[in-house]
Design a protein around this motif. Sequence first.
Motif, PDB file in Angstrom:
ATOM      1  N   SER A 118       0.833  -1.205   0.000  1.00  0.00           N
ATOM      2  CA  SER A 118       0.000   0.000   0.000  1.00  0.00           C
ATOM      3  C   SER A 118       0.868   1.255   0.000  1.00  0.00           C
ATOM      4  O   SER A 118       2.062   1.205   0.311  1.00  0.00           O
ATOM      5  N   ALA A 119       0.228   2.368  -0.346  1.00  0.00           N
ATOM      6  CA  ALA A 119       0.897   3.667  -0.295  1.00  0.00           C
ATOM      7  C   ALA A 119      -0.157   4.753  -0.430  1.00  0.00           C
ATOM      8  O   ALA A 119      -1.254   4.524  -0.958  1.00  0.00           O
ATOM      9  N   ARG A 120       0.177   5.923   0.058  1.00  0.00           N
ATOM     10  CA  ARG A 120      -0.616   7.139  -0.199  1.00  0.00           C
ATOM     11  C   ARG A 120       0.003   7.816  -1.413  1.00  0.00           C
ATOM     12  O   ARG A 120       1.228   7.905  -1.524  1.00  0.00           O
ATOM     13  N   ILE A 121      -0.833   8.267  -2.361  1.00  0.00           N
ATOM     14  CA  ILE A 121      -0.316   8.889  -3.577  1.00  0.00           C
ATOM     15  C   ILE A 121      -1.080  10.179  -3.865  1.00  0.00           C
ATOM     16  O   ILE A 121      -2.299  10.240  -3.718  1.00  0.00           O
ATOM     17  N   ARG A 122      -0.315  11.213  -4.246  1.00  0.00           N
ATOM     18  CA  ARG A 122      -0.898  12.489  -4.670  1.00  0.00           C
ATOM     19  C   ARG A 122      -0.258  12.872  -6.002  1.00  0.00           C
ATOM     20  O   ARG A 122       0.862  12.467  -6.311  1.00  0.00           O
ATOM     21  N   TYR A 123      -0.979  13.706  -6.767  1.00  0.00           N
ATOM     22  CA  TYR A 123      -0.549  14.043  -8.111  1.00  0.00           C
ATOM     23  C   TYR A 123      -0.539  15.563  -8.290  1.00  0.00           C
ATOM     24  O   TYR A 123      -1.525  16.235  -7.967  1.00  0.00           O
ATOM     25  N   PHE A 124       0.552  16.064  -8.825  1.00  0.00           N
ATOM     26  CA  PHE A 124       0.665  17.501  -9.090  1.00  0.00           C
ATOM     27  C   PHE A 124       1.064  17.735 -10.543  1.00  0.00           C
ATOM     28  O   PHE A 124       1.977  17.086 -11.065  1.00  0.00           O
ATOM     29  N   THR A 125       0.358  18.669 -11.188  1.00  0.00           N
ATOM     30  CA  THR A 125       0.812  19.229 -12.454  1.00  0.00           C
ATOM     31  C   THR A 125       1.748  20.388 -12.101  1.00  0.00           C
ATOM     32  O   THR A 125       1.873  20.769 -10.929  1.00  0.00           O
ATOM     33  N   PRO A 126       2.396  21.008 -13.094  1.00  0.00           N
ATOM     34  CA  PRO A 126       3.182  22.207 -12.777  1.00  0.00           C
ATOM     35  C   PRO A 126       2.335  23.382 -12.288  1.00  0.00           C
ATOM     36  O   PRO A 126       2.882  24.360 -11.769  1.00  0.00           O
ATOM     37  N   ARG A 127       0.987  23.272 -12.416  1.00  0.00           N
ATOM     38  CA  ARG A 127       0.111  24.369 -12.013  1.00  0.00           C
ATOM     39  C   ARG A 127      -0.610  24.117 -10.696  1.00  0.00           C
ATOM     40  O   ARG A 127      -0.875  25.058  -9.945  1.00  0.00           O
ATOM     41  N   ALA A 128      -0.950  22.856 -10.401  1.00  0.00           N
ATOM     42  CA  ALA A 128      -1.802  22.595  -9.239  1.00  0.00           C
ATOM     43  C   ALA A 128      -1.881  21.097  -8.968  1.00  0.00           C
ATOM     44  O   ALA A 128      -1.497  20.269  -9.798  1.00  0.00           O
ATOM     45  N   GLU A 129      -2.432  20.757  -7.793  1.00  0.00           N
ATOM     46  CA  GLU A 129      -2.728  19.356  -7.495  1.00  0.00           C
ATOM     47  C   GLU A 129      -3.992  18.948  -8.235  1.00  0.00           C
ATOM     48  O   GLU A 129      -4.949  19.723  -8.348  1.00  0.00           O
ATOM     49  N   ILE A 130      -4.011  17.702  -8.747  1.00  0.00           N
ATOM     50  CA  ILE A 130      -5.222  17.143  -9.332  1.00  0.00           C
ATOM     51  C   ILE A 130      -5.566  15.855  -8.590  1.00  0.00           C
ATOM     52  O   ILE A 130      -4.730  15.281  -7.891  1.00  0.00           O
ATOM     53  N   ALA A 131      -6.800  15.403  -8.767  1.00  0.00           N
ATOM     54  CA  ALA A 131      -7.279  14.274  -7.965  1.00  0.00           C
ATOM     55  C   ALA A 131      -6.643  12.952  -8.368  1.00  0.00           C
ATOM     56  O   ALA A 131      -6.370  12.098  -7.517  1.00  0.00           O
ATOM     57  N   PHE A 132      -6.404  12.765  -9.669  1.00  0.00           N
ATOM     58  CA  PHE A 132      -5.946  11.457 -10.134  1.00  0.00           C
ATOM     59  C   PHE A 132      -5.208  11.611 -11.447  1.00  0.00           C
ATOM     60  O   PHE A 132      -5.466  12.527 -12.219  1.00  0.00           O
ATOM     61  N   CYS A 133      -4.297  10.678 -11.709  1.00  0.00           N
ATOM     62  CA  CYS A 133      -3.569  10.647 -12.976  1.00  0.00           C
ATOM     63  C   CYS A 133      -3.264   9.199 -13.325  1.00  0.00           C
ATOM     64  O   CYS A 133      -2.625   8.491 -12.546  1.00  0.00           O
ATOM     65  N   GLY A 134      -3.718   8.762 -14.498  1.00  0.00           N
ATOM     66  CA  GLY A 134      -3.536   7.366 -14.887  1.00  0.00           C
ATOM     67  C   GLY A 134      -2.107   7.007 -15.213  1.00  0.00           C
ATOM     68  O   GLY A 134      -1.571   6.020 -14.701  1.00  0.00           O
ATOM     69  N   HIS A 135      -1.435   7.805 -16.053  1.00  0.00           N
ATOM     70  CA  HIS A 135      -0.097   7.394 -16.480  1.00  0.00           C
ATOM     71  C   HIS A 135       0.904   7.480 -15.343  1.00  0.00           C
ATOM     72  O   HIS A 135       1.809   6.653 -15.240  1.00  0.00           O
TER      73      HIS A 135
END
Length: 274
Positions: free
Chosen positions: A58-75
Amino acid sequence: MRELKFRAFTTSQHEPASGNPAGVVLDAEHLSDADMLSTAARFGFSETAFLSSVTPDSARIRYFTPRAEIAFCGHATIASGVALARNGANPVISLTTNVGVVPVEATPQQASLTAVETSVETLDGALLDELLHALGLSRADLDPALPPTFLRGANPHPIVPVGPGVLARLDHDSAAVLRLQDREGWDGTVPVVQRLDETRFASRNPFPRGGIREDPATGSAAAGLGAYLRHGSHLPVPAEITVEQGREVGRPSLIRVSVPATGRIQVSGTAEEM
């Protein structure tokens, strides 16, 4: 803290530029939101994944674009699954995202994620016209058998199925698309999709909200496509479909999607470290 770079949804070893680049940061426990945002900007990819509380399963995962955090990212999830597998994780990993737990089956070469549930909603007529204008398209470009719609899952976004020849000349207005994404809260890309045959699709995905003009491979949008096809009875289920994406931006990518008769969609692909 370990910073890794991967290409996810690669096509083959014969195309070294294939796949969508993603950053993966392991052991991100001590990073603030500002740290994660600045790291994502330094990577310069559409998304960077930050993992914390990592255990073998298990792990906690967060995703950030260069502009902001987003909820999810597939790739970036596919890349993270492969990164974890290469660092001793179990074959099945539960990733806690901002939209729920996403199970990932991973090996050191490929991964499969089970997307969260996606609902399919009507796309308002006036909003559709505004979106088409931003995309440089008209209603005559649409696929008459596959109506445009709105998907509300991990990343809310519209989907615009088009007829033959439209993808090749797609030339969207990035500023206009970004205004729509920001105003409507569309975290995901804006997939413009062509059906090539019953189970094979091509897609181009404007993504100015991610800091890039066009995304080379979008796992969350591919999951949404599977949900859309099933919901509208546009596909006999269960089914396996493929989504070809990214060739127009020099990064050909291949996404495999499993669409069960009921339940959550699964998205699979390979990943290679950069």
